[in-house]
Scaffold this active site. Structure first.
Site, PDB file in Angstrom:
ATOM      1  N   MET A   1       0.858  -1.191   0.000  1.00  0.00           N
ATOM      2  CA  MET A   1       0.000   0.000   0.000  1.00  0.00           C
ATOM      3  C   MET A   1       0.886   1.230   0.000  1.00  0.00           C
ATOM      4  O   MET A   1       1.942   1.232   0.643  1.00  0.00           O
ATOM      5  CB  MET A   1      -0.857   0.101   1.282  1.00  0.00           C
ATOM      6  CG  MET A   1      -1.661  -1.114   1.645  1.00  0.00           C
ATOM      7  SD  MET A   1      -3.270  -1.095   0.857  1.00  0.00           S
ATOM      8  CE  MET A   1      -3.833  -2.739   1.385  1.00  0.00           C
TER       9      MET A   1
ATOM     10  N   ASP B   1       1.182   4.575   1.720  1.00  0.00           N
ATOM     11  CA  ASP B   1       0.646   5.201   2.926  1.00  0.00           C
ATOM     12  C   ASP B   1       0.618   6.719   2.756  1.00  0.00           C
ATOM     13  O   ASP B   1       1.649   7.342   2.476  1.00  0.00           O
ATOM     14  CB  ASP B   1       1.511   4.841   4.148  1.00  0.00           C
ATOM     15  CG  ASP B   1       1.290   3.408   4.624  1.00  0.00           C
ATOM     16  OD1 ASP B   1       0.380   2.730   4.098  1.00  0.00           O
ATOM     17  OD2 ASP B   1       2.029   2.969   5.532  1.00  0.00           O
TER      18      ASP B   1
ATOM     19  N   THR C   1       0.342  -9.880  20.523  1.00  0.00           N
ATOM     20  CA  THR C   1       1.162  -8.717  20.869  1.00  0.00           C
ATOM     21  C   THR C   1       0.309  -7.720  21.654  1.00  0.00           C
ATOM     22  O   THR C   1      -0.881  -7.564  21.406  1.00  0.00           O
ATOM     23  CB  THR C   1       1.759  -8.052  19.610  1.00  0.00           C
ATOM     24  OG1 THR C   1       0.695  -7.663  18.732  1.00  0.00           O
ATOM     25  CG2 THR C   1       2.683  -9.006  18.867  1.00  0.00           C
ATOM     26  N   LEU C   2       0.965  -7.067  22.627  1.00  0.00           N
ATOM     27  CA  LEU C   2       0.246  -6.197  23.570  1.00  0.00           C
ATOM     28  C   LEU C   2       0.886  -4.816  23.655  1.00  0.00           C
ATOM     29  O   LEU C   2       0.840  -4.177  24.708  1.00  0.00           O
ATOM     30  CB  LEU C   2       0.235  -6.861  24.954  1.00  0.00           C
ATOM     31  CG  LEU C   2      -0.399  -8.259  25.050  1.00  0.00           C
ATOM     32  CD1 LEU C   2      -0.042  -8.923  26.367  1.00  0.00           C
ATOM     33  CD2 LEU C   2      -1.904  -8.172  24.882  1.00  0.00           C
TER      34      LEU C   2
ATOM     35  N   ASP D   1       3.855  -5.049  12.258  1.00  0.00           N
ATOM     36  CA  ASP D   1       4.498  -5.616  11.059  1.00  0.00           C
ATOM     37  C   ASP D   1       6.005  -5.736  11.264  1.00  0.00           C
ATOM     38  O   ASP D   1       6.626  -6.704  10.791  1.00  0.00           O
ATOM     39  CB  ASP D   1       4.216  -4.736   9.838  1.00  0.00           C
ATOM     40  CG  ASP D   1       2.731  -4.636   9.538  1.00  0.00           C
ATOM     41  OD1 ASP D   1       1.997  -5.590   9.863  1.00  0.00           O
ATOM     42  OD2 ASP D   1       2.313  -3.604   8.995  1.00  0.00           O
TER      43      ASP D   1
ATOM     44  N   GLY E   1       6.312   7.346  10.825  1.00  0.00           N
ATOM     45  CA  GLY E   1       6.243   6.618   9.567  1.00  0.00           C
ATOM     46  C   GLY E   1       6.260   5.117   9.773  1.00  0.00           C
ATOM     47  O   GLY E   1       6.458   4.624  10.893  1.00  0.00           O
TER      48      GLY E   1
HETATM   49  O1  RIB Z   1       0.073  -2.285   9.592  1.00  0.00           O
HETATM   50  C1  RIB Z   1       0.313  -1.004   9.099  1.00  0.00           C
HETATM   51  C2  RIB Z   1      -0.112  -0.895   7.680  1.00  0.00           C
HETATM   52  O2  RIB Z   1      -1.499  -1.085   7.625  1.00  0.00           O
HETATM   53  C3  RIB Z   1       0.143   0.438   7.038  1.00  0.00           C
HETATM   54  O3  RIB Z   1       1.390   0.506   6.397  1.00  0.00           O
HETATM   55  C4  RIB Z   1      -1.003   0.600   6.067  1.00  0.00           C
HETATM   56  O4  RIB Z   1      -0.604   0.475   4.744  1.00  0.00           O
HETATM   57  C5  RIB Z   1      -2.006  -0.480   6.463  1.00  0.00           C
HETATM   58  O5  RIB Z   1      -2.098  -1.446   5.533  1.00  0.00           O
HETATM   59 NA    NA Z   2       7.105   4.174  13.325  1.00  0.00          NA
END
Ligand code: RIB
Ligand code: NA
Length: 309
Positions: A12, A14, A222-223, A256, A293
């Site tokens: 994606m 952002d 995760t917390l 992530d 970011g």
């Molecule tokens: O988990 C974060 C992501 O969720 C962001 O980068 C955004 O693109 C959404 O998909």
């Molecule tokens: Na960050």
């Protein structure tokens, strides 16, 4: 040469606005900063694994547009293998509109676009690589059938699987649990999937036990600042893995970063205890929340203490 980590998932662009707070319905408020970054849960996880030193490949679909071209360049800049990155003129590259408030919390709307067109054809082309990979990672920003098919493909080839059910859907196909060696989600996803509150470590342990019963090898919930809980099918007691306190400025994509790091450790040293992998992944993700970011805030191996490697 085999890949350490393959991700079948989303990309994606952002579009991020920083504002003092999240607006209410019908309201317009002033923000103080806007920027465009690379995101999408799948790509984020892949990039974090790559930055730690994993040999990675991404299986995804972007649009034949400016954002798609840029995204392919981003993968190459980060050393991610792009042979399985498709481009389509039938949909636009996925986009995420993100608002981050002063507390570092966010609200996100994603328009998946080209991500939804990733299907069995692309998986078939990636099969030879998938079958030799060490770890395969999937999420839910592409068609769930494609994710499930990819996880099955990995499992049939004895490739370790990590499934991140994000963003969570209430009617998740129960097969997802059975194809997950590690089922990793955050507290709100665990709540949605179990139907019970997950607001503290104790509740997370209970939710984890419920998810584990559905057939996964291990569960990690995760917390955020409280770290995570780790549960294994062959062990009776859930383990709480705490994490060092940090000042969060932007938590977008921290989950992530955690999963990308976890994939890196699973590929690098499969004999390392899962709690230790989770402890290290917490530390990596903790670095990412201290900068604004998503991918731009993910640390490289060189930015991290040697004890993590
Ligand atoms: O988990 C974060 C992501 O969720 C962001 O980068 C955004 O693109 C959404 O998909
Ligand atoms: Na960050």
């Amino acid at each position: 040469e085999a890949f350490d980590v393959m991700v079948v998932g989303s990309c994606m662009t952002d579009l991020v606005s920083q504002a003092p707070r999240l607006p209410k319905a019908g309201e317009t408020i002033h923000g103080h900063k806007f920027f465009i970054g690379f995101g999408g849960k799948g790509a984020n996880q892949c990039i974090q694994a790559a930055r730690l030193g994993a040999k990675t490949a991404m299986v995804c679909k972007v649009g034949k547009d400016f954002f798609g071209d840029n995204y392919i360049r981003n993968f190459k800049d980060n050393g991610v293998h792009t042979d399985f990155v498709g481009q389509t003129s039938d949909a636009a590259t996925g986009a995420a509109s993100i608002i981050v408030n002063n507390a570092g919390e966010n609200a996100i709307v994603i328009v998946a676009g080209a991500n939804m067109l990733l299907g069995s054809g692309e998986l078939q082309s990636a099969l030879p690589a998938v079958s030799h990979a060490k770890v395969l990672v999937c999420q839910l920003e592409i068609s769930p059938q494609t994710s499930l098919r990819a996880l099955r493909m990995a499992q049939e080839n004895k490739v370790k699987t990590i499934f991140n059910p994000a963003p969570a859907i209430p009617d998740l196909d129960p097969d997802f649990y059975r194809v997950s060696d590690v089922f990793c989600c955050n507290e709100s996803e665990a709540e949605l999937l179990t139907g019970s509150s997950v607001a503290n470590v104790e509740e997370a342990c209970r939710a984890g036990q419920e998810l584990l019963k559905r057939g996964c090898g291990s569960v990690i919930i995760t917390l955020g600042p409280q770290g995570c809980v780790v549960l294994k099918a062959r062990e009776s007691s859930p383990k709480h893995v705490p994490t060092a306190a940090v000042t969060a400025v932007d938590t977008t994509g921290a989950g992530d970063s955690f999963i990308g790091a976890l994939a890196f450790y699973m590929a690098r040293d499969p004999t390392m205890p899962l709690e230790e992998m989770a402890r290290r992944a917490n530390e990596v993700a903790g670095v990412s929340v201290q900068a604004v970011g998503t991918q731009v805030s993910y640390p490289f191996k060189r930015d991290l203490p040697a004890e993590l490697f």
